[in-house]
Design a protein around this motif. Structure first.
Motif, PDB file in Angstrom:
ATOM      1  N   VAL A  45      -0.565   4.797   3.496  1.00 15.47           N
ATOM      2  CA  VAL A  45       0.301   4.377   4.602  1.00 15.47           C
ATOM      3  C   VAL A  45       0.005   5.196   5.856  1.00 15.47           C
ATOM      4  O   VAL A  45      -0.057   4.652   6.967  1.00 15.47           O
ATOM      5  CB  VAL A  45       1.780   4.498   4.196  1.00 15.47           C
ATOM      6  CG1 VAL A  45       2.696   4.294   5.403  1.00 15.47           C
ATOM      7  CG2 VAL A  45       2.120   3.486   3.108  1.00 15.47           C
ATOM      8  N   ASN A  46      -0.193   6.480   5.676  1.00 15.90           N
ATOM      9  CA  ASN A  46      -0.494   7.336   6.829  1.00 15.90           C
ATOM     10  C   ASN A  46      -1.843   7.015   7.460  1.00 15.90           C
ATOM     11  O   ASN A  46      -1.987   7.086   8.682  1.00 15.90           O
ATOM     12  CB  ASN A  46      -0.425   8.800   6.419  1.00 15.90           C
ATOM     13  CG  ASN A  46       0.985   9.355   6.494  1.00 15.90           C
ATOM     14  OD1 ASN A  46       1.464   9.755   7.544  1.00 15.90           O
ATOM     15  ND2 ASN A  46       1.675   9.339   5.356  1.00 15.90           N
ATOM     16  N   ARG A  47      -2.817   6.653   6.661  1.00 16.19           N
ATOM     17  CA  ARG A  47      -4.109   6.251   7.224  1.00 16.19           C
ATOM     18  C   ARG A  47      -3.950   5.021   8.096  1.00 16.19           C
ATOM     19  O   ARG A  47      -4.500   4.961   9.209  1.00 16.19           O
ATOM     20  CB  ARG A  47      -5.119   5.961   6.098  1.00 16.19           C
ATOM     21  CG  ARG A  47      -5.865   7.177   5.585  1.00 16.19           C
ATOM     22  CD  ARG A  47      -7.076   6.784   4.765  1.00 16.19           C
ATOM     23  NE  ARG A  47      -6.746   5.905   3.645  1.00 16.19           N
ATOM     24  CZ  ARG A  47      -6.399   6.343   2.442  1.00 16.19           C
ATOM     25  NH1 ARG A  47      -6.319   7.648   2.204  1.00 16.19           N
ATOM     26  NH2 ARG A  47      -6.134   5.477   1.481  1.00 16.19           N
ATOM     27  N   LYS A  48      -3.204   4.061   7.595  1.00 15.93           N
ATOM     28  CA  LYS A  48      -2.981   2.851   8.379  1.00 15.93           C
ATOM     29  C   LYS A  48      -2.189   3.161   9.646  1.00 15.93           C
ATOM     30  O   LYS A  48      -2.503   2.663  10.736  1.00 15.93           O
ATOM     31  CB  LYS A  48      -2.213   1.819   7.542  1.00 15.93           C
ATOM     32  CG  LYS A  48      -3.076   1.043   6.578  1.00 15.93           C
ATOM     33  CD  LYS A  48      -3.998   0.081   7.302  1.00 15.93           C
ATOM     34  CE  LYS A  48      -4.753  -0.793   6.317  1.00 15.93           C
ATOM     35  NZ  LYS A  48      -5.723  -1.674   7.003  1.00 15.93           N
ATOM     36  N   ALA A  49      -1.166   3.967   9.499  1.00 12.89           N
ATOM     37  CA  ALA A  49      -0.327   4.294  10.656  1.00 12.89           C
ATOM     38  C   ALA A  49      -1.113   5.023  11.730  1.00 12.89           C
ATOM     39  O   ALA A  49      -0.930   4.771  12.932  1.00 12.89           O
ATOM     40  CB  ALA A  49       0.870   5.130  10.206  1.00 12.89           C
ATOM     41  N   TYR A  54      -1.554  -2.426  14.619  1.00 19.56           N
ATOM     42  CA  TYR A  54      -0.735  -2.997  13.550  1.00 19.56           C
ATOM     43  C   TYR A  54      -0.713  -4.520  13.658  1.00 19.56           C
ATOM     44  O   TYR A  54       0.340  -5.146  13.752  1.00 19.56           O
ATOM     45  CB  TYR A  54       0.685  -2.419  13.607  1.00 19.56           C
ATOM     46  CG  TYR A  54       0.685  -0.906  13.726  1.00 19.56           C
ATOM     47  CD1 TYR A  54       0.069  -0.112  12.762  1.00 19.56           C
ATOM     48  CD2 TYR A  54       1.275  -0.275  14.808  1.00 19.56           C
ATOM     49  CE1 TYR A  54       0.043   1.266  12.864  1.00 19.56           C
ATOM     50  CE2 TYR A  54       1.253   1.111  14.930  1.00 19.56           C
ATOM     51  CZ  TYR A  54       0.634   1.876  13.951  1.00 19.56           C
ATOM     52  OH  TYR A  54       0.613   3.239  14.062  1.00 19.56           O
ATOM     53  N   ALA A  55      -1.873  -5.097  13.609  1.00 15.32           N
ATOM     54  CA  ALA A  55      -2.016  -6.545  13.770  1.00 15.32           C
ATOM     55  C   ALA A  55      -2.045  -7.241  12.413  1.00 15.32           C
ATOM     56  O   ALA A  55      -1.689  -6.657  11.392  1.00 15.32           O
ATOM     57  CB  ALA A  55      -3.284  -6.840  14.573  1.00 15.32           C
ATOM     58  N   TYR A  56      -2.501  -8.489  12.397  1.00 18.59           N
ATOM     59  CA  TYR A  56      -2.484  -9.280  11.174  1.00 18.59           C
ATOM     60  C   TYR A  56      -3.433  -8.724  10.112  1.00 18.59           C
ATOM     61  O   TYR A  56      -4.509  -8.210  10.411  1.00 18.59           O
ATOM     62  CB  TYR A  56      -2.884 -10.733  11.460  1.00 18.59           C
ATOM     63  CG  TYR A  56      -1.929 -11.464  12.366  1.00 18.59           C
ATOM     64  CD1 TYR A  56      -0.613 -11.706  11.990  1.00 18.59           C
ATOM     65  CD2 TYR A  56      -2.349 -11.934  13.607  1.00 18.59           C
ATOM     66  CE1 TYR A  56       0.263 -12.386  12.810  1.00 18.59           C
ATOM     67  CE2 TYR A  56      -1.484 -12.622  14.446  1.00 18.59           C
ATOM     68  CZ  TYR A  56      -0.178 -12.836  14.038  1.00 18.59           C
ATOM     69  OH  TYR A  56       0.683 -13.519  14.861  1.00 18.59           O
ATOM     70  N   SER A  57      -3.028  -8.894   8.841  1.00 19.28           N
ATOM     71  CA  SER A  57      -3.874  -8.548   7.700  1.00 19.28           C
ATOM     72  C   SER A  57      -4.115  -9.797   6.867  1.00 19.28           C
ATOM     73  O   SER A  57      -3.432 -10.809   7.027  1.00 19.28           O
ATOM     74  CB  SER A  57      -3.191  -7.492   6.824  1.00 19.28           C
ATOM     75  OG  SER A  57      -3.056  -6.273   7.507  1.00 19.28           O
ATOM     76  N   PHE A 273       0.714  -2.653   5.929  1.00 18.23           N
ATOM     77  CA  PHE A 273       0.660  -1.562   4.954  1.00 18.23           C
ATOM     78  C   PHE A 273       0.605  -2.032   3.498  1.00 18.23           C
ATOM     79  O   PHE A 273       0.231  -1.269   2.613  1.00 18.23           O
ATOM     80  CB  PHE A 273       1.890  -0.658   5.113  1.00 18.23           C
ATOM     81  CG  PHE A 273       2.019  -0.031   6.464  1.00 18.23           C
ATOM     82  CD1 PHE A 273       1.187   1.008   6.858  1.00 18.23           C
ATOM     83  CD2 PHE A 273       2.978  -0.478   7.362  1.00 18.23           C
ATOM     84  CE1 PHE A 273       1.305   1.593   8.107  1.00 18.23           C
ATOM     85  CE2 PHE A 273       3.104   0.103   8.613  1.00 18.23           C
ATOM     86  CZ  PHE A 273       2.265   1.139   8.988  1.00 18.23           C
ATOM     87  N   SER A 274       0.969  -3.281   3.249  1.00 15.64           N
ATOM     88  CA  SER A 274       1.237  -3.690   1.871  1.00 15.64           C
ATOM     89  C   SER A 274       0.003  -3.734   0.983  1.00 15.64           C
ATOM     90  O   SER A 274       0.063  -3.372  -0.197  1.00 15.64           O
ATOM     91  CB  SER A 274       1.941  -5.048   1.851  1.00 15.64           C
ATOM     92  OG  SER A 274       1.131  -6.052   2.431  1.00 15.64           O
ATOM     93  N   ILE A 279      -2.794  -1.242  -3.726  1.00 15.06           N
ATOM     94  CA  ILE A 279      -4.019  -0.748  -4.364  1.00 15.06           C
ATOM     95  C   ILE A 279      -3.864   0.720  -4.737  1.00 15.06           C
ATOM     96  O   ILE A 279      -4.233   1.157  -5.842  1.00 15.06           O
ATOM     97  CB  ILE A 279      -5.232  -0.964  -3.427  1.00 15.06           C
ATOM     98  CG1 ILE A 279      -5.484  -2.464  -3.246  1.00 15.06           C
ATOM     99  CG2 ILE A 279      -6.471  -0.260  -3.971  1.00 15.06           C
ATOM    100  CD1 ILE A 279      -6.411  -2.795  -2.086  1.00 15.06           C
ATOM    101  N   ALA A 280      -3.282   1.498  -3.828  1.00 15.24           N
ATOM    102  CA  ALA A 280      -3.056   2.925  -4.096  1.00 15.24           C
ATOM    103  C   ALA A 280      -2.064   3.115  -5.232  1.00 15.24           C
ATOM    104  O   ALA A 280      -2.221   4.009  -6.072  1.00 15.24           O
ATOM    105  CB  ALA A 280      -2.556   3.618  -2.829  1.00 15.24           C
ATOM    106  N   ALA A 281      -1.031   2.275  -5.272  1.00 12.57           N
ATOM    107  CA  ALA A 281      -0.013   2.385  -6.328  1.00 12.57           C
ATOM    108  C   ALA A 281      -0.648   2.236  -7.698  1.00 12.57           C
ATOM    109  O   ALA A 281      -0.383   3.033  -8.616  1.00 12.57           O
ATOM    110  CB  ALA A 281       1.071   1.332  -6.124  1.00 12.57           C
ATOM    111  N   TYR A 282      -1.512   1.255  -7.842  1.00 15.76           N
ATOM    112  CA  TYR A 282      -2.099   1.000  -9.153  1.00 15.76           C
ATOM    113  C   TYR A 282      -3.239   1.960  -9.491  1.00 15.76           C
ATOM    114  O   TYR A 282      -3.893   1.802 -10.523  1.00 15.76           O
ATOM    115  CB  TYR A 282      -2.526  -0.459  -9.253  1.00 15.76           C
ATOM    116  CG  TYR A 282      -1.332  -1.388  -9.377  1.00 15.76           C
ATOM    117  CD1 TYR A 282      -0.314  -1.122 -10.284  1.00 15.76           C
ATOM    118  CD2 TYR A 282      -1.204  -2.524  -8.576  1.00 15.76           C
ATOM    119  CE1 TYR A 282       0.791  -1.940 -10.404  1.00 15.76           C
ATOM    120  CE2 TYR A 282      -0.099  -3.357  -8.698  1.00 15.76           C
ATOM    121  CZ  TYR A 282       0.898  -3.057  -9.611  1.00 15.76           C
ATOM    122  OH  TYR A 282       2.000  -3.876  -9.724  1.00 15.76           O
TER     123      TYR A 282
END
Length: 401
Positions: A45-49, A54-57, A273-274, A279-282
């Motif tokens: 999340v911090n890398r993304k932030a 913060y555009a479309y994914s 962020f999702s 991916i990180a969660a798993y």
């Protein structure tokens, strides 16, 4: 322990549903955890932030690979073209109800059950049909504490207006992992009467020590052909606010219809962020293993505390989730206009600032119960338990016990 499950985190003034929507000192109601996220999630999340855009994914293959690899340990072999991304389990169930039933049709649930099931059925102009679970108040074993009334289930399935069954596996709020034989009986009846089984398996990773759940979709042969499974890392890794889930079905006909419905409902678009967080969660199974130990210790603490300090309240035997189902029937005397559990819950809030979910939310047959979220540091849990003890003592005094 390698990870920090002891720090009491100040979540006030963070726009937290749990801590800021109401003003309770001990909000042990809504199902989120008062623990820091796994480090890999925090880092993603911090890398993304820090990127600053913060555009479309879009939904990439890697997120589906993470689901596929994770569910292999449960004996479920998924393929990418059997998975769909969705912003959450309840949005998925909303789309499923719209796609596979019409206004005025029946959707079956097994009460007491997650209260949002009621809302999502009724708000879509479908009828709630209850297959009430049978409670055995004398049982000391998970397998016999609650049972399914299969005769009633078949009667409800026979109605041609019954199009869907919402299965909760593991079951919230009773904390029960449904065993393979039970799931097979459900599947056989559903297939016989052409009812689609929608299995909400959001709590599947939060099992007790040496316990594992059986995915409905892993049933052999044709048993699970008429099913859709909803899965997510959100409960397991406490990332519900990142809005990420998946829907799985091997039935190509169901898949194609649901794919279109999720698009029509705009529930298939990821936030920035999702994807990376999922991916990180798993990749955080070691964190989960420690979490399960912490939750089990918390459950044992609650069980011992109730037996020694509040014997009028009984912990219903369970083997999954961090939500405990507390039998408060020994405290019930007289009539309660809004339901016994509503009155007891409100009494605790007003007198000791402890918020436990009233069992009547989960169905009329849940009215003798309160639901307690124990996913918090043990020091905070003890404070909540002591508040419960004080509150019950006041309740008994005011009701002439």
């Amino acid at each position: 322990m390698k990870y920090n499950f002891d720090s009491i985190i100040d979540r006030k003034n963070t726009n937290s549903l749990k801590w800021d929507l109401f003003d309770d000192d001990y909000p042990m109601w809504v199902a989120d955890m008062d623990f820091y996220a796994a480090p890999l999630i925090y880092e993603s999340v911090n890398r993304k932030a820090s990127h600053g855009v913060y555009a479309y994914s879009f939904v990439n293959d890697e997120i589906f690979d993470s689901y596929i690899n994770w569910w292999k340990k449960y004996g479920l072999d998924m393929k990418k073209d059997e998975l769909l991304f969705a912003t959450g389990v309840m949005p998925s169930i909303t789309s499923i109800i719209r796609a596979f039933s019409d206004a005025g049709d029946n959707v079956l649930i097994q009460t007491p059950v997650y209260h949002v099931f009621f809302y999502v059925i009724e708000d879509n102009d479908r009828n709630v049909v209850e297959n009430q679970l049978i409670y055995n108040p004398d049982s000391k074993e998970v397998e016999t504490a609650y049972a399914i009334d299969f005769d009633d289930l078949e009667d409800k399935f026979k109605d041609p207006k019954t199009k869907l069954m919402l299965l909760c596996n593991p079951h919230n709020p009773i904390g029960r992992i449904w065993d393979e034989k039970t799931l097979e009986r459900i599947a056989a009846l559903a297939n016989k009467y052409d009812v689609i089984v929608v299995s909400d398996e959001i709590h599947c990773d939060l099992t007790g020590p040496d316990m594992t759940y059986v995915p409905f979709a892993s049933l052999e042969g044709e048993l699970s052909k008429n099913s859709i499974t909803c899965i997510s890392p959100s409960k397991t890794f406490n990332i519900a606010g990142l809005q990420s889930s998946a829907v799985f079905t091997r039935n190509k006909g169901l898949y194609e219809i649901l794919e279109k419905q999720l698009s029509v409902d705009c529930f298939n678009h990821p936030n920035i962020f999702s994807i990376d967080a999922t991916i990180a969660a798993y990749k955080s199974e070691d964190w989960l293993n420690e979490l399960r130990e912490v939750l089990f210790e918390n459950k044992m603490l609650v069980d011992e505390f109730l037996k020694s300090e509040i014997p009028e309240i009984r912990l219903v035997p369970e083997n999954a989730t961090y939500l405990l189902w507390l039998d408060c029937s020994k405290l019930k005397r007289g009539d309660f206009k809004d339901g016994f559990s509503n009155d007891l819950s409100e009494f605790l809030r007003e007198n000791v600032s402890l918020f436990l979910s009233p069992g009547i939310q989960f169905g009329q047959n849940g009215d003798n119960f309160l639901r307690m979220n124990i996913a918090c540091p043990q020091d905070l849990l003890l404070e909540g338990l002591n508040a419960l003890k004080t509150g019950i003592e006041k309740f008994k005094k005011e009701n002439n016990f």
